[in-house]
Design a protein around this motif. Structure first.
Motif, PDB file in Angstrom:
ATOM      1  N   ARG A 208      -7.747  43.669  -9.058  1.00 19.14           N
ATOM      2  CA  ARG A 208      -8.164  42.560  -8.209  1.00 19.14           C
ATOM      3  C   ARG A 208      -7.283  41.340  -8.472  1.00 19.14           C
ATOM      4  N   ASP A 209      -7.364  40.392  -7.543  1.00 20.98           N
ATOM      5  CA  ASP A 209      -6.587  39.149  -7.637  1.00 20.98           C
ATOM      6  C   ASP A 209      -5.085  39.436  -7.674  1.00 20.98           C
TER       7      ASP A 209
ATOM      8  N   GLY B 174      -6.479  40.669  -2.083  1.00 24.18           N
ATOM      9  CA  GLY B 174      -5.877  40.955  -3.374  1.00 24.18           C
ATOM     10  C   GLY B 174      -6.523  42.091  -4.132  1.00 24.18           C
ATOM     11  N   GLU B 175      -7.375  42.877  -3.483  1.00 21.83           N
ATOM     12  CA  GLU B 175      -8.033  43.995  -4.152  1.00 21.83           C
ATOM     13  C   GLU B 175      -7.335  45.305  -3.799  1.00 21.83           C
ATOM     14  N   LEU B 176      -7.317  46.206  -4.767  1.00 24.84           N
ATOM     15  CA  LEU B 176      -6.650  47.498  -4.585  1.00 24.84           C
ATOM     16  C   LEU B 176      -7.406  48.559  -5.365  1.00 24.84           C
TER      17      LEU B 176
ATOM     18  N   GLU C 243      -2.935  30.811  -9.644  1.00 17.58           N
ATOM     19  CA  GLU C 243      -4.280  30.292  -9.884  1.00 17.58           C
ATOM     20  C   GLU C 243      -5.207  31.401 -10.354  1.00 17.58           C
ATOM     21  N   ARG C 244      -5.051  32.593  -9.790  1.00 18.63           N
ATOM     22  CA  ARG C 244      -5.907  33.719 -10.156  1.00 18.63           C
ATOM     23  C   ARG C 244      -5.138  34.685 -11.049  1.00 18.63           C
ATOM     24  N   VAL C 245      -5.793  35.128 -12.085  1.00 17.76           N
ATOM     25  CA  VAL C 245      -5.172  36.062 -13.031  1.00 17.76           C
ATOM     26  C   VAL C 245      -5.504  37.484 -12.593  1.00 17.76           C
ATOM     27  N   PRO C 246      -4.498  38.321 -12.289  1.00 13.95           N
ATOM     28  CA  PRO C 246      -4.787  39.713 -11.905  1.00 13.95           C
ATOM     29  C   PRO C 246      -5.441  40.468 -13.054  1.00 13.95           C
ATOM     30  N   SER C 247      -6.244  41.434 -12.705  1.00 18.52           N
ATOM     31  CA  SER C 247      -6.886  42.276 -13.720  1.00 18.52           C
ATOM     32  C   SER C 247      -7.050  43.680 -13.167  1.00 18.52           C
ATOM     33  N   VAL C 248      -7.177  44.630 -14.071  1.00 19.94           N
ATOM     34  CA  VAL C 248      -7.302  46.033 -13.688  1.00 19.94           C
ATOM     35  C   VAL C 248      -8.470  46.647 -14.451  1.00 19.94           C
TER      36      VAL C 248
END
Length: 418
Positions: free
Chosen positions: A223-224, A254-256, A317-322
């Motif tokens: 996400r993000d 931003g979601e996968l 601004e947004r930190v990606p995460s898995v």
């Protein structure tokens, strides 16, 4: 002395490059400790399919199209041609318990007094001069120059994930002179080749203590992410790429979602797992990544699931995460003689053992236990008897409720599925 690991030290990369050549293993034979290309030129023996990265992947989708565990396993007979040419003929393990479920249903029908339709046996015609099993040892041409010497030190034989080389059911042989990848037609054929090659490399394998390392990892979602980017998630062990997801486009939010399972066995010793999100058109420059110590995944008794924040250049601004769920296992395998008493106990007391354990263990442990029992009893020649006994007990328990037979999470169901 410490146990020998599954790999020795080598300067050769432990994973093939994504554009590595894949050889058709059916064109090779084992001759006196050498894997020899028989009677064809090298170009004709290489696979020439158009590779599409991890679009041909061994990873298991979260929502598979069919209910069968591995449709390619039904091609076991067809795939045995490659291994049969190169190794000594032996009775395949599956012959111990072929069509056990059908046999159990037949017994149930006989109990009910129903007629069992007789299956028509197909007529197989064998041309003159050709054996039924397709043996062609007497027709082998002289070996060509393409061969691998398996008698040296630090020879490694390991499976290769299909997302790396773009083909399913591949394995890799690493020697002091380099590495080479081979493709098979089914999972069963690949496993057979790997086992036979390892026994050629280390004939006393069963008498040595060793450490088996394996990683099971679900890559669920991220996400993000940068919107509308076509991304993969790469799995690195100590900096070496071992697998990657299919390439998918992140949504406008931003979601996968991937939902892919990676079973990586026979791993070299490693300390850290790195998850890297990479653009499909520029895989060498990660968009974001996170490094997870393997000790963290090994310490948990159950697979560890969590969201991991990713770090990368830019820092928006947004930190990606898995979100992933994984387990790393280090299994110390003792010399086979140390398991003699355990194997004897299981062989003669599996009924009592299963009856005691069935009501006490959780469902998530039954599949692992059933698989272990099948493998132990397969080695002692009692796998078919074991499956029939469990199946008959299942029929007795659900005699009046046929709809539940082989549909509950019992040891019998898990063992027959195995």
């Amino acid at each position: 002395a410490p146990p020998a690991g599954t790999h020795g030290t080598s300067s050769i990369p432990l994973a093939p490059a994504p554009d590595a050549l894949v050889w058709d293993v059916s064109n090779f034979s084992l001759v006196d400790g050498h894997l020899v290309l028989m009677g064809r030129d090298e170009e004709a023996s290489c696979r020439s399919r158009n590779r599409t990265g991890s679009s041909i992947s061994e990873s298991t989708n979260l929502h598979p199209a069919g209910s069968r565990r591995d449709p390619d396993l039904t091609a076991d007979e067809r795939s045995s041609r490659g291994a049969g040419r190169s190794t000594e003929s032996e009775t395949p393990p599956t012959s111990q318990f072929s069509n056990v479920k059908g046999l159990l249903w037949k017994r149930l029908w006989e109990r009910k007094g129903r007629g069992v339709p007789k299956a028509e046996m197909p007529v197989v015609t064998v041309p003159d001069g050709e054996s039924r099993n397709g043996s062609w040892e007497s027709l082998l041409p002289p070996p060509s120059v393409a061969e691998l010497d398996l008698t040296g030190d630090n020879v490694i034989v390991r499976p290769v994930h299909g997302s790396i080389v773009g083909e399913k059911f591949c394995f890799q042989i690493i020697t002091g002179e380099g590495s080479r990848s081979f493709g098979c037609t089914s999972l069963a054929e690949r496993d057979r080749w790997i086992e036979n090659l390892r026994r050629t490399v280390q004939p006393n394998k069963d008498n040595c203590e060793r450490l088996e390392l394996a990683l099971s990892l679900w890559v669920y979602e991220a996400r993000d992410l940068p919107p509308r980017r076509r991304l993969r998630c790469h799995l690195h062990l100590d900096g070496t790429l071992f697998a990657r997801t299919t390439a998918k486009v992140a949504g406008p939010d931003g979601e996968l979602f991937w939902g892919e399972l990676f079973q990586l066995a026979t791993l070299p010793p490693a300390r850290a797992l790195t998850l890297a999100l990479c653009r499909d058109d520029n895989p060498g420059q990660p968009v974001a990544s996170i490094t997870v110590p393997l000790a963290e995944l090994a310490a948990a008794r159950q697979p560890l699931e969590r969201w991991y924040p990713l770090s990368g250049p830019g820092g928006g601004e947004r930190v990606p995460s898995v979100r992933v769920r994984g387990r790393y296992r280090e299994v110390r395998v003792l010399p086979i003689v140390r398991y003699k008493e355990l194997a004897e106990f299981i062989t003669f007391h599996y009924r009592e053992l299963c009856a005691r354990l069935e009501p006490t263990i959780a469902v998530r442990h039954k599949e692992e236990l059933a698989g272990a029992l099948v493998r132990v009893l397969q080695s002692t020649g009692k796998a078919k008897s074991f499956l029939i006994d469990l199946g008959v007990a299942e029929l007795d328990r659900f005699d009046d409720r046929e709809a539940l037979i082989f549909r509950e999470n019992t040891l019998a169901t898990k063992a027959i599925d195995e």
